[in-house]
Design an enzyme around this catalytic site. Structure first.
Site, mmCIF file in Angstrom:
data_model
loop_
_atom_site.group_PDB
_atom_site.id
_atom_site.type_symbol
_atom_site.label_atom_id
_atom_site.label_comp_id
_atom_site.label_asym_id
_atom_site.label_seq_id
_atom_site.Cartn_x
_atom_site.Cartn_y
_atom_site.Cartn_z
ATOM 1 N NE ARG A 64 -2.639 -1.124 3.606
ATOM 2 C CZ ARG A 64 -2.639 -2.281 4.267
ATOM 3 N NH1 ARG A 64 -3.044 -3.396 3.663
ATOM 4 N NH2 ARG A 64 -2.247 -2.337 5.529
ATOM 5 C CE LYS B 37 -14.001 10.608 1.193
ATOM 6 N NZ LYS B 37 -13.747 9.607 0.135
ATOM 7 C CE LYS C 37 -14.941 12.918 -3.659
ATOM 8 N NZ LYS C 37 -13.569 12.459 -3.440
HETATM 9 P P1 13P Z 1 -14.381 7.892 -6.822
HETATM 10 O O1 13P Z 1 -13.918 9.073 -7.651
HETATM 11 O O2 13P Z 1 -13.694 6.611 -7.174
HETATM 12 O O3 13P Z 1 -15.875 7.827 -6.733
HETATM 13 O O4 13P Z 1 -13.863 8.172 -5.342
HETATM 14 C C1 13P Z 1 -13.914 9.434 -4.834
HETATM 15 C C2 13P Z 1 -14.130 9.386 -3.375
HETATM 16 O O5 13P Z 1 -13.356 9.931 -2.616
HETATM 17 C C3 13P Z 1 -15.318 8.694 -2.866
HETATM 18 O O6 13P Z 1 -15.472 8.961 -1.515
#
Ligand code: 13P
Length: 341
Positions: free
Chosen positions: A45, A136, A222
């Protein structure tokens, strides 16, 4: 003096740049590694993430921030440099996923609630010390017969708002991510339904953010794009762009500095094209960019294949996608740039 939230947020959506979502949990990265038959060890990882973060051209020119997972924020590159330091040295902002995943919501069959609020204040303070300047949290909303319910929409919006307020208290910019899934079960809903559900979800989220006294100037949204369910894709790229911008204009206050989309299972090129069309076609009050996971990494993961001798190939693949998405963030991506590469 600590950096102002507004300034961090502005850096995250700097012109022509976007965010690399590399915050796959240990479970999710295992699924990704399974596709290249690579064992998910801590070292593998680390090697994979180090490959991405040391792709100099991509990181310096096209990536404004990187979302990390707890383990990665604590890892060091082979030469001993903390991975978060590598990111900061490239001029990007290190960030951290702080939610603990979507768990079944009691009493709501088929729906989830994202956990991780307990002890979050203390974790955020530690993440700040480790160098994270944004975070996030992903709430997940599924479309199916009779779903989503108001109860699930409301409770996920409340959790996002409590998370965002705690982030701002800690000097960390919250990325607020309410994802309406395109590949839910059965994934056969039409684009109109995606619009209606996303509009409802975003209105609810911004109501909750207001009630929680979150400063809109110091956050990034987002969202998903407005798109058909994964198994009935019919809308054109222009239609996806038009409906997405319309939905965002109807729900997202102009005080929000930026919107960074998730890719959510779109193909690499679709995710790029949709973003570019939006930026090329519409005037908007916020910056519009990417925060892609799969759409930035899929080609790189495949080219690398877990082999040290393929690091350069993996970095080339990542750099190409980062460059294409950087162009999309300013509306200047063209299809023939894909073929040329
Ligand atoms: P994807 O762009 O693969 O959907 O992932 C973005 C992400 O951070 C989802 O929480």
């Amino acid at each position: 003096m600590s950096e102002r939230l507004e300034d961090i947020a502005a850096r995250m959506v700097a012109e022509g740049k976007g965010i690399l979502a590399a915050d796959e949990s240990t479970g999710t990265i295992k699924k990704r590694f399974d596709t290249i038959s690579l064992e998910s060890t801590e070292e593998n990882r680390r090697d994979y993430r180090e490959m991405l973060f040391s792709a100099d051209e991509a990181m310096k020119n096209h990536i404004s921030g990187v979302i990390l997972y707890d383990e990665t924020l604590r890892q060091k590159a082979k030469d001993g440099t903390p991975l978060a330091r590598m990111i900061a040295d490239a001029g990007a902002v290190p960030g951290i996923k702080v939610d603990k995943g979507a768990k079944p919501l009691a009493g709501f069959e088929g729906e989830t609630i994202t956990e991780g609020l307990d002890g979050l204040r203390e974790r955020l303070n530690e993440y700040y010390e480790l160098g994270a300047r944004f975070a996030k949290w992903r709430g997940v909303i599924s479309i199916a017969d009779g779903l989503p319910t108001w109860g699930a929409v409301k409770q996920n919006a409340q959790a996002l708002a409590r998370y965002a307020a705690l982030c701002q208290e800690a000097g960390i910019v919250p990325i607020v991510e309410p994802e309406v899934l395109m590949d839910g079960n059965p994934g056969t809903h039409k684009i109109e339904r995606c619009y209606d559900v996303t509009e409802w979800v975003l209105k609810t989220v911004f109501d909750e953010l207001f009630d929680a006294r979150v400063k809109l100037e110091g956050m990034i949204l987002k969202p998903n794009m407005i798109i058909d369910g994964k198994n009935v894709r019919t809308a054109s790229r222009e239609e996806v762009a038009e409906r997405t911008v319309r939905c965002l204009k109807a729900t997202v206050p102009a005080a929000v500095p930026g919107i960074a989309f998730l890719s959510g299972g779109q193909s690499d090129e679709e995710a790029t094209a949709h973003l570019s069309i939006m930026n090329a076609t519409y005037d908007m009050p916020w910056k519009l960019t990417f925060s892609y996971g799969r759409a930035l990494q899929a080609a790189a993961l495949k080219a690398w294949g877990g082999k040290a001798e393929n690091v350069a190939a993996g970095q080339r693949a990542f750099t190409h996608r980062a460059r294409m998405n950087g162009l999309a963030a300013s509306g200047s991506w063209k299809q023939d740039l894909e073929q040329a590469a």
